[in-house]
Design an enzyme around this catalytic site. Structure first.
Site, PDB file in Angstrom:
ATOM      1  N   ARG A 234      -3.163  -1.393   3.651  1.00 23.72           N
ATOM      2  CA  ARG A 234      -4.413  -1.984   4.120  1.00 23.72           C
ATOM      3  C   ARG A 234      -4.301  -3.498   4.002  1.00 23.72           C
ATOM      4  O   ARG A 234      -3.741  -4.012   3.028  1.00 23.72           O
ATOM      5  CB  ARG A 234      -5.615  -1.507   3.282  1.00 23.72           C
ATOM      6  CG  ARG A 234      -6.091  -0.098   3.596  1.00 23.72           C
ATOM      7  CD  ARG A 234      -6.754   0.007   4.982  1.00 23.72           C
ATOM      8  NE  ARG A 234      -7.215   1.358   5.255  1.00 23.72           N
ATOM      9  CZ  ARG A 234      -6.511   2.293   5.895  1.00 23.72           C
ATOM     10  NH1 ARG A 234      -5.303   2.027   6.347  1.00 23.72           N
ATOM     11  NH2 ARG A 234      -7.032   3.487   6.105  1.00 23.72           N
ATOM     12  N   ASP A 258       1.635  -4.038   9.180  1.00 24.82           N
ATOM     13  CA  ASP A 258       1.044  -3.130  10.173  1.00 24.82           C
ATOM     14  C   ASP A 258      -0.477  -3.165  10.046  1.00 24.82           C
ATOM     15  O   ASP A 258      -1.177  -2.514  10.813  1.00 24.82           O
ATOM     16  CB  ASP A 258       1.568  -1.704   9.915  1.00 24.82           C
ATOM     17  CG  ASP A 258       1.103  -0.720  10.971  1.00 24.82           C
ATOM     18  OD1 ASP A 258       1.315  -1.014  12.175  1.00 24.82           O
ATOM     19  OD2 ASP A 258       0.516   0.325  10.608  1.00 24.82           O
ATOM     20  N   GLU A 263      -8.371  -7.227  10.853  1.00 29.46           N
ATOM     21  CA  GLU A 263      -7.829  -6.503  12.005  1.00 29.46           C
ATOM     22  C   GLU A 263      -8.895  -5.880  12.894  1.00 29.46           C
ATOM     23  O   GLU A 263      -8.647  -5.640  14.075  1.00 29.46           O
ATOM     24  CB  GLU A 263      -6.836  -5.420  11.552  1.00 29.46           C
ATOM     25  CG  GLU A 263      -7.467  -4.239  10.837  1.00 29.46           C
ATOM     26  CD  GLU A 263      -6.439  -3.160  10.467  1.00 29.46           C
ATOM     27  OE1 GLU A 263      -5.370  -3.518   9.938  1.00 29.46           O
ATOM     28  OE2 GLU A 263      -6.719  -1.985  10.719  1.00 29.46           O
ATOM     29  N   HIS A 295      -1.461  -1.619  13.424  1.00 30.23           N
ATOM     30  CA  HIS A 295      -1.883  -0.384  12.748  1.00 30.23           C
ATOM     31  C   HIS A 295      -1.350   0.848  13.498  1.00 30.23           C
ATOM     32  O   HIS A 295      -2.099   1.759  13.855  1.00 30.23           O
ATOM     33  CB  HIS A 295      -3.419  -0.328  12.628  1.00 30.23           C
ATOM     34  CG  HIS A 295      -3.870   0.416  11.417  1.00 30.23           C
ATOM     35  ND1 HIS A 295      -4.830  -0.058  10.551  1.00 30.23           N
ATOM     36  CD2 HIS A 295      -3.477   1.605  10.896  1.00 30.23           C
ATOM     37  CE1 HIS A 295      -5.014   0.806   9.579  1.00 30.23           C
ATOM     38  NE2 HIS A 295      -4.217   1.834   9.764  1.00 30.23           N
TER      39      HIS A 295
HETATM   40  P1  NAD Z   1      -2.222   8.546  -1.828  1.00 25.56           P
HETATM   41  O1  NAD Z   1      -3.613   8.653  -2.332  1.00 25.56           O
HETATM   42  O2  NAD Z   1      -1.395   9.789  -1.686  1.00 25.56           O
HETATM   43  O3  NAD Z   1      -1.378   7.539  -2.754  1.00 25.56           O
HETATM   44  C1  NAD Z   1      -1.875   6.323  -3.224  1.00 25.56           C
HETATM   45  C2  NAD Z   1      -1.144   6.012  -4.520  1.00 25.56           C
HETATM   46  O4  NAD Z   1      -1.567   4.713  -4.945  1.00 25.56           O
HETATM   47  C3  NAD Z   1      -1.472   6.998  -5.649  1.00 25.56           C
HETATM   48  O5  NAD Z   1      -0.288   7.476  -6.240  1.00 25.56           O
HETATM   49  C4  NAD Z   1      -2.297   6.157  -6.614  1.00 25.56           C
HETATM   50  O6  NAD Z   1      -2.121   6.530  -7.980  1.00 25.56           O
HETATM   51  C5  NAD Z   1      -1.722   4.778  -6.345  1.00 25.56           C
HETATM   52  N1  NAD Z   1      -2.576   3.711  -6.851  1.00 25.56           N
HETATM   53  C6  NAD Z   1      -3.922   3.686  -6.986  1.00 25.56           C
HETATM   54  N2  NAD Z   1      -4.308   2.534  -7.560  1.00 25.56           N
HETATM   55  C7  NAD Z   1      -3.187   1.822  -7.778  1.00 25.56           C
HETATM   56  C8  NAD Z   1      -2.932   0.547  -8.334  1.00 25.56           C
HETATM   57  N3  NAD Z   1      -3.927  -0.210  -8.815  1.00 25.56           N
HETATM   58  N4  NAD Z   1      -1.655   0.113  -8.405  1.00 25.56           N
HETATM   59  C9  NAD Z   1      -0.633   0.886  -7.953  1.00 25.56           C
HETATM   60  N5  NAD Z   1      -0.811   2.111  -7.424  1.00 25.56           N
HETATM   61  C10 NAD Z   1      -2.075   2.562  -7.329  1.00 25.56           C
HETATM   62  O7  NAD Z   1      -2.342   7.775  -0.447  1.00 25.56           O
HETATM   63  P2  NAD Z   1      -1.276   7.766   0.735  1.00 25.56           P
HETATM   64  O8  NAD Z   1      -1.536   8.912   1.651  1.00 25.56           O
HETATM   65  O9  NAD Z   1       0.070   7.586   0.175  1.00 25.56           O
HETATM   66  O10 NAD Z   1      -1.731   6.459   1.528  1.00 25.56           O
HETATM   67  C11 NAD Z   1      -1.609   5.167   0.936  1.00 25.56           C
HETATM   68  C12 NAD Z   1      -2.389   4.183   1.786  1.00 25.56           C
HETATM   69  O11 NAD Z   1      -1.726   4.045   3.045  1.00 25.56           O
HETATM   70  C13 NAD Z   1      -3.803   4.645   2.169  1.00 25.56           C
HETATM   71  O12 NAD Z   1      -4.740   4.250   1.165  1.00 25.56           O
HETATM   72  C14 NAD Z   1      -4.060   3.945   3.454  1.00 25.56           C
HETATM   73  O13 NAD Z   1      -4.774   2.754   3.194  1.00 25.56           O
HETATM   74  C15 NAD Z   1      -2.675   3.595   3.991  1.00 25.56           C
HETATM   75  N6  NAD Z   1      -2.378   4.230   5.281  1.00 25.56           N
HETATM   76  C16 NAD Z   1      -1.990   3.444   6.319  1.00 25.56           C
HETATM   77  C17 NAD Z   1      -1.671   4.032   7.544  1.00 25.56           C
HETATM   78  C18 NAD Z   1      -1.205   3.212   8.728  1.00 25.56           C
HETATM   79  O14 NAD Z   1      -1.173   3.723   9.856  1.00 25.56           O
HETATM   80  N7  NAD Z   1      -0.792   1.972   8.531  1.00 25.56           N
HETATM   81  C19 NAD Z   1      -1.781   5.408   7.708  1.00 25.56           C
HETATM   82  C20 NAD Z   1      -2.170   6.181   6.618  1.00 25.56           C
HETATM   83  C21 NAD Z   1      -2.471   5.583   5.407  1.00 25.56           C
END
Ligand code: NAD
Length: 332
Positions: A234, A258, A263, A295
């Site tokens: 994000r 991305d 955005e 994105h």
């Molecule tokens: P997820 O919930 O499976 O994993 C997130 C991880 O971040 C977890 O392991 C959590 O413990 C960790 N976390 C939380 N707080 C933290 C901190 N302060 N420091 C370090 N780690 C921390 O989520 P995911 O499915 O892996 O997705 C991650 C992110 O990717 C989503 O939140 C979303 O914003 C982004 N995303 C982007 C796209 C895109 O098209 N660019 C698509 C899907 C998701």
């Protein structure tokens, strides 16, 4: 059930219409973002299906509730754009798609690394102009480099496995450790260690108060000179002004994003005939070592099919008061 979609693109309609043959919901599509400006078009609808840049703050949720809206189904994983407290107070159930295809995003993060490193985008254009010179195209081996992964949930885990396949050393930081990655020999370290030892840093944690501007002037100062920074998570994880300063001073050697903090005014639209007023994105795009994609990390056939299936399944579960197969899909 009638479901009203916002921020709809032709590909959303294609995949949701296909998957809906198994559900038979009434689907209504709007191209516009969801926000206070558009609430008057919603009539007799039970659910809103929203995407990453739709506004679902308390004001919008209160108006939706007055219109009898019962469910919000986010067709994305992140949920930083929804006021969950307000939804709870109003009795609106909220779902998301927790893990539609972590590999789609992880593979895009690796594509950004390879593009920035091996400059295939420049080579493509150069060769088409019959310029076969290699000057300026030199990259580095990923083999035996150190890659830091911040956030090892679904996407971070998929990314760490891909990066390990290149023979890189992987360092991880998360508030909870993933045993599967530890078993693969991936080392969890403190944030400071990860910042100071990594040649490449890839962000995969969610945007929340604790992670807002995680990458700032101070954290950049702890990174290696010439570091490569990748953000497919994000935009708000990065203080863009501090990153621009890091690029200008050459402390940051490469940036792949991305996602971008502002955005919602830019991404998912063709603005090729418009004067862009956002000077920050224009400055970012002026660097030869910055790669911006709009994105698109999630954008694979497999992911879109899974997003449509999971979103409609969640709404069907809400309606029937069923147990959710994946409890992480339910936010409220
Ligand atoms: P997820 O919930 O499976 O994993 C997130 C991880 O971040 C977890 O392991 C959590 O413990 C960790 N976390 C939380 N707080 C933290 C901190 N302060 N420091 C370090 N780690 C921390 O989520 P995911 O499915 O892996 O997705 C991650 C992110 O990717 C989503 O939140 C979303 O914003 C982004 N995303 C982007 C796209 C895109 O098209 N660019 C698509 C899907 C998701």
């Amino acid at each position: 059930m009638k479901i009203t979609f916002f921020s709809t693109k032709p590909y959303d309609k294609e995949f949701f219409d296909k998957v809906n043959k198994d559900f038979n919901f009434e689907l209504e599509y709007f191209e516009t973002h969801l926000g206070p400006h558009i609430l008057n078009v919603i009539e007799h609808s039970d659910a809103v299906c929203a995407f990453v840049n739709d506004t679902l703050n308390a004001e919008v949720l209160e108006s939706l509730s007055k219109k009898g809206m019962k469910y919000i189904a986010l067709r994305c994983a992140g949920f930083n754009n929804v006021d969950l407290e307000a939804a709870k107070r109003l009795g609106i159930r909220v779902s998301r798609v927790p893990a539609y295809s972590p590999e789609a995003v992880a593979e895009h993060a690796m594509a950004m690394i390879l593009t920035l490193n091996r400059k295939t985008h420049k080579a493509y254009n150069r060769v088409r102009e019959q310029n076969f010179s290699l000057n300026g195209l030199m990259g580095f081996n990923l083999y035996q480099k150190t890659i830091g992964v911040i956030g090892t949930g679904n996407i971070g885990t998929a990314f760490a496995k891909i990066a390990k396949g290149f023979g890189a050393k992987i360092l991880a930081y998360d508030i909870t450790e993933n045993q599967e990655l530890k078993d693969l020999g991936i080392e969890y370290v403190s944030m400071d260690e990860l910042l100071s030892q990594s040649d490449i840093i890839s962000l995969h944690c969610p945007l929340m108060d604790a992670t807002h501007h995680l990458i700032n002037k101070e954290s950049i100062s702890k990174m290696k000179e010439n570091v490569m920074l990748i953000n497919t998570s994000r935009g708000g994880l990065i203080d863009t002004k501090a990153v621009i300063d890091g690029l200008k001073s050459k402390h940051i050697g490469y940036l792949g994003i991305d996602v971008y903090e502002q955005e919602e005014k830019l991404f998912f639209r063709d603005l090729s005939h418009t004067i862009i007023e956002d000077d920050t994105i224009q400055r970012l795009m002026s660097f030869p070592n910055v790669l911006v994609t709009a994105h698109q990390a999630f954008f694979t056939e497999e992911a879109l099919h899974q997003i449509a299936t999971s979103t409609l399944t969640s709404l069907s579960n809400f309606e029937a008061n069923n147990e959710f197969e994946n409890p992480n899909a339910v936010l409220v």
